[in-house]
Design a protein around this motif. Structure first.
Motif, PDB file in Angstrom:
ATOM      1  N   LEU A 235       0.838  -1.195   0.000  1.00  0.00           N
ATOM      2  CA  LEU A 235       0.000   0.000   0.000  1.00  0.00           C
ATOM      3  C   LEU A 235       0.877   1.250   0.000  1.00  0.00           C
ATOM      4  O   LEU A 235       0.704   2.158  -0.816  1.00  0.00           O
ATOM      5  N   VAL A 236       1.844   1.259   0.885  1.00  0.00           N
ATOM      6  CA  VAL A 236       2.738   2.420   1.001  1.00  0.00           C
ATOM      7  C   VAL A 236       3.592   2.555  -0.258  1.00  0.00           C
ATOM      8  O   VAL A 236       3.739   3.652  -0.811  1.00  0.00           O
ATOM      9  N   LEU A 237       4.129   1.454  -0.717  1.00  0.00           N
ATOM     10  CA  LEU A 237       4.929   1.514  -1.945  1.00  0.00           C
ATOM     11  C   LEU A 237       4.072   1.990  -3.116  1.00  0.00           C
ATOM     12  O   LEU A 237       4.526   2.779  -3.944  1.00  0.00           O
ATOM     13  N   GLY A 238       2.860   1.498  -3.164  1.00  0.00           N
ATOM     14  CA  GLY A 238       1.964   1.899  -4.245  1.00  0.00           C
ATOM     15  C   GLY A 238       1.738   3.403  -4.277  1.00  0.00           C
ATOM     16  O   GLY A 238       1.920   4.051  -5.298  1.00  0.00           O
ATOM     17  N   TRP A 239       1.385   3.953  -3.155  1.00  0.00           N
ATOM     18  CA  TRP A 239       1.117   5.399  -3.118  1.00  0.00           C
ATOM     19  C   TRP A 239       2.365   6.210  -3.417  1.00  0.00           C
ATOM     20  O   TRP A 239       2.322   7.177  -4.183  1.00  0.00           O
ATOM     21  N   THR A 240       3.465   5.819  -2.798  1.00  0.00           N
ATOM     22  CA  THR A 240       4.680   6.608  -3.020  1.00  0.00           C
ATOM     23  C   THR A 240       5.203   6.436  -4.443  1.00  0.00           C
ATOM     24  O   THR A 240       5.976   7.259  -4.911  1.00  0.00           O
ATOM     25  N   SER A 241       4.769   5.386  -5.113  1.00  0.00           N
ATOM     26  CA  SER A 241       5.209   5.227  -6.499  1.00  0.00           C
ATOM     27  C   SER A 241       4.578   6.292  -7.396  1.00  0.00           C
ATOM     28  O   SER A 241       5.096   6.610  -8.460  1.00  0.00           O
ATOM     29  N   PHE A 242       3.454   6.855  -6.968  1.00  0.00           N
ATOM     30  CA  PHE A 242       2.838   7.935  -7.733  1.00  0.00           C
ATOM     31  C   PHE A 242       3.555   9.250  -7.457  1.00  0.00           C
ATOM     32  O   PHE A 242       3.906   9.982  -8.357  1.00  0.00           O
ATOM     33  N   GLU A 243       3.770   9.498  -6.187  1.00  0.00           N
ATOM     34  CA  GLU A 243       4.533  10.682  -5.794  1.00  0.00           C
ATOM     35  C   GLU A 243       4.871  10.588  -4.319  1.00  0.00           C
ATOM     36  O   GLU A 243       4.207   9.887  -3.572  1.00  0.00           O
ATOM     37  N   PRO A 244       5.929  11.309  -3.908  1.00  0.00           N
ATOM     38  CA  PRO A 244       6.333  11.278  -2.502  1.00  0.00           C
ATOM     39  C   PRO A 244       5.181  11.699  -1.603  1.00  0.00           C
ATOM     40  O   PRO A 244       4.313  12.482  -2.022  1.00  0.00           O
ATOM     41  N   ALA A 245       5.165  11.188  -0.416  1.00  0.00           N
ATOM     42  CA  ALA A 245       4.050  11.483   0.477  1.00  0.00           C
ATOM     43  C   ALA A 245       4.466  11.416   1.937  1.00  0.00           C
ATOM     44  O   ALA A 245       5.424  10.732   2.292  1.00  0.00           O
TER      45      ALA A 245
END
Lengths: 195, 195
Positions: free
Chosen positions: A12-22
Motif C-alpha cells: 500500500l505504502v509503496l503503491g502510493w509513493t510510487s505515484f509521488e512522494p508522500a
DNA sequence: CCTATCATGTAATCCGTTACATGATTAT
DNA sequence: ATAATCATGTAACGGATTACATGATAGG
C-alpha cells in the motif's frame, strides 16, 4: 533483518509513493479515501510502516526544515522494483471477508430467542448506505480514472449483492437448527476429569 | 486484566462451545469447515484463545486423564451470557474485504507494462473454483441446516459476484491513469532537505 | 515395522489497535 | 481570542501469524 517480509501495508505504502512522494498523513488520507472503503489500515501503521520500509532501503526519507518538520517519503529504485514484482505476479489468493454480521448470523443457532430480522435490517441498511455513497462517487469521478474506478465497480457489486442478501434474510429469516449430536465424538474421547 | 475485550475469535470459540464442549483441535476443524471459508482463523489462536477465556471465567477446562490428555473446554453461564448479549445486539459494522487481488488491481496504475488480464483470469478462476465447491456443499447439506446454510448463501452470492466482476475485467481491461499532479500539494510544503 | 499424516501444542516475533499527546490551522 | 478540528506523531500492550516441535494413529 532479512526475514522481514513485505505485507499488504508495505505494498500500500509503496503503491502510493510510487505515484509521488508522500507524508504519513497523506498516505492516510489517500487510503481512507479509496482502498480504505473495503480494507481499513490503521493510521499508526502508516506512520510505522514507512520507517520500516526506509530501513529496508525501499523508501527514502526527507524532512522538512521548518514548521512541522514532516517526514516525506519517496520510493527508491529497489522499492519500485519490489512493487512492480508484486503487481506483476497474479494471485489466486482468496479474499478474507471479515464480517461481524455474517459471524453473528452463523451463530444464531445458539439462541432460541434471537432476533435475526433486526440484525438483517441493520446490515441491509448499512450496505445500502455504502452503496449510495459508492454510486454518488461513481457518478462524480472522471470516466478515465484508471484502475481506481475498476476497484470501485467491485465495491458497487459487493454492496449490491450483500444488501440484497440481507434483505432476503430479513424477509425470510431461517430458523435455528438444534444441535445435539455428541455421540459420535464421545466415542473417541478418553475418560475425563476435572482440572 | 480487566481491559481485555472480547474479539471475534472469542465469540467464535464461545459460539462453538455453546453447542457442545470441544477441544482446540475440534474448534479448528469446525471452523475451517464453515466460517473459515470466508474468514480464516489461525489454529494457534484456537489454542490460545480458550485459555484466555478460561481465565476470564467464560469457559471451563477439563483434561483427559490418559492418552493425549487433551484440554476440553465447555462454556460457563457467564460465557453463554456474553455470547447471547453479543448475538442479540445487531451490528451496522461494515465488513472488511481483505483482498490482495483487488489491492493489486487498484495499484496497476503504477505500471506501464502490467498484465491485468492475467491477474483477472487467475482471480476469476479462483472464485469459480470456490463457487463450485460451495454449490456442491449446498446440494449436499440438509435443507433445514439452520443459519449455517444462510451463511453459505452469502458465500455463493459473493463468489458469483466476484467471478463475474473479474471476468468482466479480463474481457475489458481498464487502462492506466497517469498521475502527475503534485502542484497542489507542493504549495503547502515547506522547504525540504536531505536527512 | 516404517512412514505419513493427524493431532496438539509452544515460542518468538511482529503487526495492529488503542490511547495518549501536542503543535498547527481554521472557523466563529 | 478561543475553540474546534486538522495534522503528526509516540507508547504500550496484546493479539495474530509463522515456525517449530513432537507424540499418536493409521495405512502400506
Amino acid at each position: 533483518m532479512s526475514r522481514s517480509t513485505l505485507t499488504p501495508i508495505s505494498y500500500l505504502v509503496l503503491g502510493w509513493t510510487s505515484f509521488e512522494p508522500a507524508t504519513s498523513y497523506e498516505l492516510k488520507r489517500l487510503s481512507a479515501d479509496s482502498v480504505g472503503y473495503f480494507w481499513e489500515f490503521p493510521h499508526s501503521q502508516l506512520y510505522a510502516e514507512p520507517a520500516r520500509l526506509t530501513k529496508l532501503g525501499l523508501l527514502e526519507e526527507k524532512r522538512e526544515l521548518t514548521g512541522r518538520r514532516r517526514r516525506i517519503y519517496s520510493i527508491t529504485e529497489e522499492g519500485r522494483q519490489a512493487l512492480g514484482d508484486w503487481l506483476r505476479e497474479p494471485t489466486s489468493e482468496e479474499p478474507q471477508i471479515r464480517d461481524i454480521g455474517l459471524l453473528k448470523l452463523f451463530f444464531q443457532d445458539a439462541l432460541e430467542d434471537g432476533n435475526v430480522v433486526a440484525l438483517a435490517q441493520a446490515q441491509e441498511q448499512a450496505h445500502r448506505k455504502k452503496l449510495s455513497f459508492y454510486e454518488e462517487l461513481d457518478s462524480t469521478i472522471p470516466h478515465e480514472a484508471g484502475f481506481g474506478r475498476a476497484t470501485l465497480q467491485a465495491g458497487l457489486i459487493f454492496e449490491r449483492a450483500f444488501a440484497e442478501f440481507w434483505s432476503e434474510i430479513a424477509a425470510h429469516p431461517p430458523t435455528a437448527f438444534i444441535r445435539s449430536d455428541r455421540r459420535a465424538r464421545d466415542k473417541t474421547r478418553k475418560r475425563v476429569a476435572h482440572e
